[in-house]
Design a protein around this motif. Structure first.
Motif, PDB file in Angstrom:
ATOM      1  N   GLU A   1       0.855  -1.183   0.000  1.00 24.31           N
ATOM      2  CA  GLU A   1       0.000   0.000   0.000  1.00 24.31           C
ATOM      3  C   GLU A   1       0.888   1.228   0.000  1.00 24.31           C
ATOM      4  N   ASP A   2       0.594   2.176  -0.847  1.00 24.69           N
ATOM      5  CA  ASP A   2       1.329   3.440  -0.827  1.00 24.69           C
ATOM      6  C   ASP A   2       0.640   4.376   0.151  1.00 24.69           C
ATOM      7  N   ILE A   3       1.347   4.699   1.213  1.00 26.54           N
ATOM      8  CA  ILE A   3       0.834   5.623   2.224  1.00 26.54           C
ATOM      9  C   ILE A   3       1.814   6.791   2.263  1.00 26.54           C
ATOM     10  N   GLY A   4       1.407   7.896   1.691  1.00 26.03           N
ATOM     11  CA  GLY A   4       2.329   9.021   1.568  1.00 26.03           C
ATOM     12  C   GLY A   4       3.357   8.720   0.492  1.00 26.03           C
ATOM     13  N   ALA A   5       4.588   9.079   0.760  1.00 24.40           N
ATOM     14  CA  ALA A   5       5.651   8.915  -0.225  1.00 24.40           C
ATOM     15  C   ALA A   5       6.239   7.511  -0.237  1.00 24.40           C
ATOM     16  N   PHE A   6       5.987   6.727   0.806  1.00 24.09           N
ATOM     17  CA  PHE A   6       6.620   5.425   0.938  1.00 24.09           C
ATOM     18  C   PHE A   6       5.592   4.312   1.074  1.00 24.09           C
ATOM     19  N   PRO A   7       5.918   3.135   0.556  1.00 27.83           N
ATOM     20  CA  PRO A   7       4.985   2.016   0.683  1.00 27.83           C
ATOM     21  C   PRO A   7       5.049   1.350   2.059  1.00 27.83           C
ATOM     22  N   VAL A   8       3.971   0.668   2.363  1.00 29.19           N
ATOM     23  CA  VAL A   8       3.901  -0.223   3.521  1.00 29.19           C
ATOM     24  C   VAL A   8       3.651  -1.607   2.932  1.00 29.19           C
ATOM     25  N   ILE A   9       4.531  -2.547   3.247  1.00 33.92           N
ATOM     26  CA  ILE A   9       4.449  -3.885   2.675  1.00 33.92           C
ATOM     27  C   ILE A   9       4.068  -4.856   3.784  1.00 33.92           C
ATOM     28  N   THR A  10       3.059  -5.686   3.489  1.00 32.79           N
ATOM     29  CA  THR A  10       2.612  -6.702   4.441  1.00 32.79           C
ATOM     30  C   THR A  10       2.712  -8.069   3.770  1.00 32.79           C
ATOM     31  N   ILE A  11       3.301  -9.013   4.480  1.00 32.76           N
ATOM     32  CA  ILE A  11       3.379 -10.387   4.004  1.00 32.76           C
ATOM     33  C   ILE A  11       2.728 -11.282   5.040  1.00 32.76           C
ATOM     34  N   LYS A  12       1.800 -12.110   4.570  1.00 30.72           N
ATOM     35  CA  LYS A  12       1.201 -13.132   5.414  1.00 30.72           C
ATOM     36  C   LYS A  12       1.702 -14.468   4.876  1.00 30.72           C
TER      37      LYS A  12
END
Length: 78
Positions: free
Chosen positions: A63-74
């Motif tokens: 997910e792009d939140i602001g200028a940087f992504p947040v990456i989630t791995i399940k």
């Protein structure tokens, strides 16, 4: 059978943790290594090849939140 692990990495936080004298040429490689190391610290297993290639079974979301992504791995079976 192993339980599912869900790990999230905020890439913006990793950029902030870089030393101020980090070489701009190597920043992307440093960030990629830091992302993978942070996921491994949280228990995510990766295939033995460069890049973010988690061992199956897994689901990855970015997910792009602001200028940087947040990456989630399940990873693993729920």
């Amino acid at each position: 059978m192993r339980d599912a692990i869900t790990a999230t990495v905020h890439v913006g936080d990793l950029y902030k943790s870089l030393p101020s004298n980090a070489r701009k040429i190597n920043v992307e490689d440093q960030i990629k290594a830091m992302i993978k190391a942070e996921f491994e610290r949280q228990g995510i297993r990766f295939l033995d090849k460069p890049g973010l290639y988690p061992a199956a079974p897994y689901h990855m979301r970015k997910e792009d939140i602001g200028a940087f992504p947040v990456i989630t791995i399940k990873q693993g079976r729920a």
